[in-house]
Design a protein around this motif. Structure first.
Motif, PDB file in Angstrom:
ATOM      1  N   LEU A  24      55.255  35.266  47.356  1.00  7.77           N
ATOM      2  CA  LEU A  24      54.127  36.058  47.845  1.00  7.77           C
ATOM      3  C   LEU A  24      54.459  37.541  47.953  1.00  7.77           C
ATOM      4  N   ALA A  25      55.729  37.878  48.129  1.00 15.35           N
ATOM      5  CA  ALA A  25      56.113  39.290  48.192  1.00 15.35           C
ATOM      6  C   ALA A  25      55.861  39.984  46.851  1.00 15.35           C
ATOM      7  N   VAL A  26      56.013  39.265  45.763  1.00 10.78           N
ATOM      8  CA  VAL A  26      55.776  39.826  44.432  1.00 10.78           C
ATOM      9  C   VAL A  26      54.280  39.905  44.148  1.00 10.78           C
ATOM     10  N   VAL A  27      53.544  38.905  44.579  1.00 11.64           N
ATOM     11  CA  VAL A  27      52.112  38.818  44.296  1.00 11.64           C
ATOM     12  C   VAL A  27      51.290  39.731  45.218  1.00 11.64           C
ATOM     13  N   ALA A  28      51.779  39.966  46.418  1.00 11.91           N
ATOM     14  CA  ALA A  28      51.023  40.765  47.397  1.00 11.91           C
ATOM     15  C   ALA A  28      50.682  42.135  46.827  1.00 11.91           C
ATOM     16  N   GLY A  29      49.451  42.580  47.105  1.00 17.50           N
ATOM     17  CA  GLY A  29      48.995  43.882  46.644  1.00 17.50           C
ATOM     18  C   GLY A  29      47.495  43.878  46.441  1.00 17.50           C
ATOM     19  N   THR A  30      46.997  44.970  45.890  1.00 16.66           N
ATOM     20  CA  THR A  30      45.566  45.119  45.652  1.00 16.66           C
ATOM     21  C   THR A  30      45.285  45.055  44.161  1.00 16.66           C
ATOM     22  N   TYR A  31      44.335  44.212  43.799  1.00 15.34           N
ATOM     23  CA  TYR A  31      43.945  43.997  42.407  1.00 15.34           C
ATOM     24  C   TYR A  31      42.501  44.461  42.234  1.00 15.34           C
ATOM     25  N   GLU A  32      42.223  45.111  41.110  1.00 17.15           N
ATOM     26  CA  GLU A  32      40.884  45.647  40.861  1.00 17.15           C
ATOM     27  C   GLU A  32      40.419  45.310  39.453  1.00 17.15           C
ATOM     28  N   GLY A  33      39.104  45.251  39.306  1.00 22.50           N
ATOM     29  CA  GLY A  33      38.507  45.030  38.000  1.00 22.50           C
ATOM     30  C   GLY A  33      37.008  44.858  38.145  1.00 22.50           C
ATOM     31  N   THR A  34      36.331  44.763  37.017  1.00 22.18           N
ATOM     32  CA  THR A  34      34.893  44.514  37.015  1.00 22.18           C
ATOM     33  C   THR A  34      34.651  43.176  36.345  1.00 22.18           C
ATOM     34  N   LEU A  35      34.187  42.221  37.133  1.00 23.72           N
ATOM     35  CA  LEU A  35      33.924  40.880  36.635  1.00 23.72           C
ATOM     36  C   LEU A  35      32.530  40.809  36.019  1.00 23.72           C
ATOM     37  N   PRO A  36      32.329  39.959  35.020  1.00 22.39           N
ATOM     38  CA  PRO A  36      31.007  39.803  34.416  1.00 22.39           C
ATOM     39  C   PRO A  36      30.014  39.192  35.414  1.00 22.39           C
ATOM     40  N   ALA A  37      28.738  39.504  35.226  1.00 22.17           N
ATOM     41  CA  ALA A  37      27.676  38.936  36.057  1.00 22.17           C
ATOM     42  C   ALA A  37      26.472  38.659  35.178  1.00 22.17           C
ATOM     43  N   ALA A  38      25.707  37.647  35.541  1.00 20.09           N
ATOM     44  CA  ALA A  38      24.542  37.267  34.753  1.00 20.09           C
ATOM     45  C   ALA A  38      23.349  38.162  35.011  1.00 20.09           C
ATOM     46  N   ASP A  39      23.256  38.717  36.221  1.00 21.54           N
ATOM     47  CA  ASP A  39      22.040  39.444  36.596  1.00 21.54           C
ATOM     48  C   ASP A  39      22.248  40.931  36.853  1.00 21.54           C
ATOM     49  N   CYS A  40      23.409  41.456  36.459  1.00 19.28           N
ATOM     50  CA  CYS A  40      23.661  42.894  36.579  1.00 19.28           C
ATOM     51  C   CYS A  40      24.795  43.252  35.616  1.00 19.28           C
ATOM     52  N   PRO A  41      25.068  44.559  35.433  1.00 17.36           N
ATOM     53  CA  PRO A  41      26.109  44.963  34.476  1.00 17.36           C
ATOM     54  C   PRO A  41      27.523  44.488  34.822  1.00 17.36           C
ATOM     55  N   GLY A  42      27.765  44.087  36.058  1.00 16.53           N
ATOM     56  CA  GLY A  42      29.093  43.620  36.441  1.00 16.53           C
ATOM     57  C   GLY A  42      29.288  43.682  37.941  1.00 16.53           C
ATOM     58  N   ILE A  43      30.418  43.147  38.367  1.00 16.61           N
ATOM     59  CA  ILE A  43      30.757  43.127  39.785  1.00 16.61           C
ATOM     60  C   ILE A  43      32.099  43.818  39.956  1.00 16.61           C
ATOM     61  N   LYS A  44      32.066  45.030  40.516  1.00 13.50           N
ATOM     62  CA  LYS A  44      33.311  45.752  40.793  1.00 13.50           C
ATOM     63  C   LYS A  44      34.002  45.015  41.933  1.00 13.50           C
ATOM     64  N   THR A  45      35.215  44.538  41.664  1.00 13.48           N
ATOM     65  CA  THR A  45      35.920  43.661  42.590  1.00 13.48           C
ATOM     66  C   THR A  45      37.257  44.261  42.992  1.00 13.48           C
ATOM     67  N   VAL A  46      37.529  44.235  44.287  1.00 14.22           N
ATOM     68  CA  VAL A  46      38.816  44.657  44.829  1.00 14.22           C
ATOM     69  C   VAL A  46      39.331  43.506  45.693  1.00 14.22           C
ATOM     70  N   LEU A  47      40.461  42.931  45.285  1.00 13.64           N
ATOM     71  CA  LEU A  47      41.067  41.808  45.985  1.00 13.64           C
ATOM     72  C   LEU A  47      42.430  42.225  46.507  1.00 13.64           C
ATOM     73  N   THR A  48      42.617  42.118  47.815  1.00 11.01           N
ATOM     74  CA  THR A  48      43.910  42.428  48.426  1.00 11.01           C
ATOM     75  C   THR A  48      44.535  41.140  48.925  1.00 11.01           C
ATOM     76  N   LEU A  49      45.738  40.846  48.421  1.00  8.26           N
ATOM     77  CA  LEU A  49      46.499  39.668  48.830  1.00  8.26           C
ATOM     78  C   LEU A  49      47.663  40.121  49.699  1.00  8.26           C
ATOM     79  N   ASN A  50      47.842  39.473  50.828  1.00  6.52           N
ATOM     80  CA  ASN A  50      48.907  39.818  51.761  1.00  6.52           C
ATOM     81  C   ASN A  50      49.980  38.736  51.786  1.00  6.52           C
ATOM     82  N   THR A  51      51.188  39.100  52.177  1.00  8.73           N
ATOM     83  CA  THR A  51      52.309  38.160  52.202  1.00  8.73           C
ATOM     84  C   THR A  51      52.141  37.057  53.236  1.00  8.73           C
ATOM     85  N   ASP A  52      51.236  37.235  54.199  1.00  3.33           N
ATOM     86  CA  ASP A  52      51.008  36.202  55.215  1.00  3.33           C
ATOM     87  C   ASP A  52      49.896  35.227  54.807  1.00  3.33           C
TER      88      ASP A  52
END
Length: 151
Positions: free
Chosen positions: A47-75
């Motif tokens: 989890l120490a390696v994986v922990a951090g903030t991930y960003e991207g724009t995911l596809p969506a059926a009813d709009c141009p996309g979903i701007k996504t920010v996912l933060t994973l913590n070591t706990d």
């Protein structure tokens, strides 16, 4: 009917154990050893390696996309922020805990609804949204489901 079948199954197992010439305790010990080996075969996720903030724009059926920010913590906690592009009131936030499944699949649990979202750790710099079994998208749009680690 079920009781009869269960009694027959127990009887067959008892006869099988008696005919092998080995004691039942030895068979149980051999089975325990095997299961310990099997349970340790899956590599654990650091989890120490994986922990951090991930960003991207995911596809969506009813709009141009979903701007996504996912933060994973070591706990084993997470924060998820999503903005639906060009949609009024299209902002969603969630936080909760995640579990590691099959060594590399992260199951995010939304406490308010119990809803699950799944991401697979591709490497130390990216995760990809998957189904509940860890299957990645296979279409030409598959790269659009990847979130990259923010440095």
């Amino acid at each position: 009917m079920k009781k009869t079948m269960m009694m027959m199954a127990v009887a067959v197992m008892a006869l099988t154990a008696a005919c092998t010439g080995k004691k039942t305790a030895e068979n149980a010990a051999a089975q325990d050893t095997t299961s310990v080996v099997d349970s340790t075969a899956t590599p654990s996720l650091d989890l120490a390696v994986v922990a951090g903030t991930y960003e991207g724009t995911l596809p969506a059926a009813d709009c141009p996309g979903i701007k996504t920010v996912l933060t994973l913590n070591t706990d084993s906690t997470y924060e998820l922020k999503q903005d639906y592009i060009d949609r009024k009131d299209g902002h969603d936030e969630a936080s909760g805990v995640f579990e590691v499944l099959d060594g590399k699949v992260l199951m995010l649990v939304r406490p308010s609804s119990g809803e699950h979202t799944f991401y697979k750790v591709k490497d130390a710099q990216s995760v990809i949204m998957t189904d509940s079994l860890g299957n990645e998208p296979e279409s030409d749009m598959a790269p659009l489901y990847v979130l990259k680690k923010k440095n």
